[in-house]
Design a protein around this motif. Sequence first.
Motif, short mmCIF file in Angstrom:
data_model
loop_
_atom_site.label_atom_id
_atom_site.label_comp_id
_atom_site.label_asym_id
_atom_site.label_seq_id
_atom_site.Cartn_x
_atom_site.Cartn_y
_atom_site.Cartn_z
N UNK A 13 0.84 -1.19 0.00
CA UNK A 13 0.00 0.00 0.00
C UNK A 13 0.87 1.24 0.00
N UNK A 14 0.95 1.93 -1.16
CA UNK A 14 1.86 3.07 -1.29
C UNK A 14 1.12 4.40 -1.26
N UNK A 15 -0.02 4.45 -0.56
CA UNK A 15 -0.78 5.69 -0.42
C UNK A 15 -0.14 6.64 0.58
N UNK A 16 -0.94 7.63 1.02
CA UNK A 16 -0.41 8.70 1.85
C UNK A 16 0.25 8.23 3.14
N UNK A 17 -0.35 7.28 3.85
CA UNK A 17 0.19 6.87 5.15
C UNK A 17 1.51 6.13 5.00
N UNK A 18 1.77 5.57 3.81
CA UNK A 18 3.04 4.88 3.59
C UNK A 18 4.22 5.83 3.74
N UNK A 19 3.99 7.13 3.51
CA UNK A 19 5.07 8.11 3.68
C UNK A 19 5.55 8.16 5.13
N UNK A 20 4.62 8.00 6.08
CA UNK A 20 5.00 7.99 7.49
C UNK A 20 5.82 6.75 7.82
N UNK A 21 5.47 5.62 7.22
CA UNK A 21 6.26 4.40 7.42
C UNK A 21 7.65 4.56 6.81
N UNK A 22 7.71 5.14 5.62
CA UNK A 22 8.99 5.38 4.97
C UNK A 22 9.86 6.28 5.84
N UNK A 23 9.29 7.34 6.41
CA UNK A 23 10.04 8.24 7.28
C UNK A 23 10.58 7.50 8.50
N UNK A 24 9.76 6.61 9.06
CA UNK A 24 10.21 5.83 10.22
C UNK A 24 11.36 4.91 9.85
N UNK A 25 11.26 4.25 8.71
CA UNK A 25 12.35 3.37 8.29
C UNK A 25 13.62 4.16 7.98
N UNK A 26 13.47 5.35 7.39
CA UNK A 26 14.63 6.19 7.14
C UNK A 26 15.32 6.58 8.45
#
Length: 369
Positions: A13-26
Amino acid sequence: MPNGKRLRVAVVGAGGIAKSHWAAYEAHRDDVDVVAVADVDETRAAAFCAEAVGAAPYQDLDTLLAEQEPDLVSVCTPPGLHVEQVRKVLESGAWAWCEKPPCRSLAEYDEIVAAEREGGPYAAFVFQHRFGSAAGHFRTLLADGELGRPLVAHCQTTWYRDAAYYAVPWRGKWATEGGGPAMGHGIHQMDLLLHLLGDWAEVRAMTARLAHDVETEDVSTALVRFESGALATVVNSVLSPDEVSRIRIDCENATVELTHLYGYRGKDWRYTPAPHVVADRTTRWSSPPDDVASSHTAALAPVLAAYRAGRRPPCSGADGRQVLELVAALYKSAFTGTGVRRGEIVPGDPFYRSMAGIGQQVEREGARV
């Protein structure tokens, strides 16, 4: 990581909330590598991978799991897909880190837990407001007796969502979203309230559909009694132009108030001492020096630590279920007009398999959705 390895992480799921997950992984990039993303929209998956350099795009979760063999998968899809996708992740041997709401019913939640294995893999759910350091500071003060007994509380998620928001096909429907703002918006603040005050005992609630052309409610109110004896009011709305998220707790020695919108820091908490409390006593009440904001980044840290240790993470199992049970009880109370006690909704109860109580003969007009 076990044996010093970095976790292979994927996102579905690459919608809006995925950006928060990406930021956490970064933020935890010394521990993880984002290796893949799956989304039915090929363009959206490709756009995510353009930012997550080295990640491979997929349109199918099964293929991703088979080819990439990730250790941890973020599930960032609509609620109606969670139970199936989280089970697939667990069955592949990977851990799941799933967005809220966990799923559409207590029955689905119990299906997910049944797919876990002792020592992992486990499914953890994203209730990031627990993990701001100011929440932990409050819990320490309460446990140490500094604040006295909690007596009265208010939990408020009053946001605004327009018709365009509900034009997304899966929103506002029992079958695909699982519920209205009590389920999809206020669940964060309600989880934090339970984290701060402990076990709830009984709920009495009302719901209404006042403005939106949807199946679910667009506003709910509830009165919750806690095992401690404290009483709380809970309001969840998507009808409120002046948006705010608020928790207020009146204890014997102080009123503690948190006011924010989608996340907080220490400055968003205010402690007001009762008249009988001497000034010197309140020195310790100020925000902790390690001011960690509530965020996906903060919430991911204990998931990674649990993976390293092979133990159940927070916001999973019975711990992750408690707020979903409160939501189910809220809906049951609203539909039936009765108080609902914790532990009452079990297999065989219509509200165990659906927040709408499928099979239950209830009125669905006026103030009853």
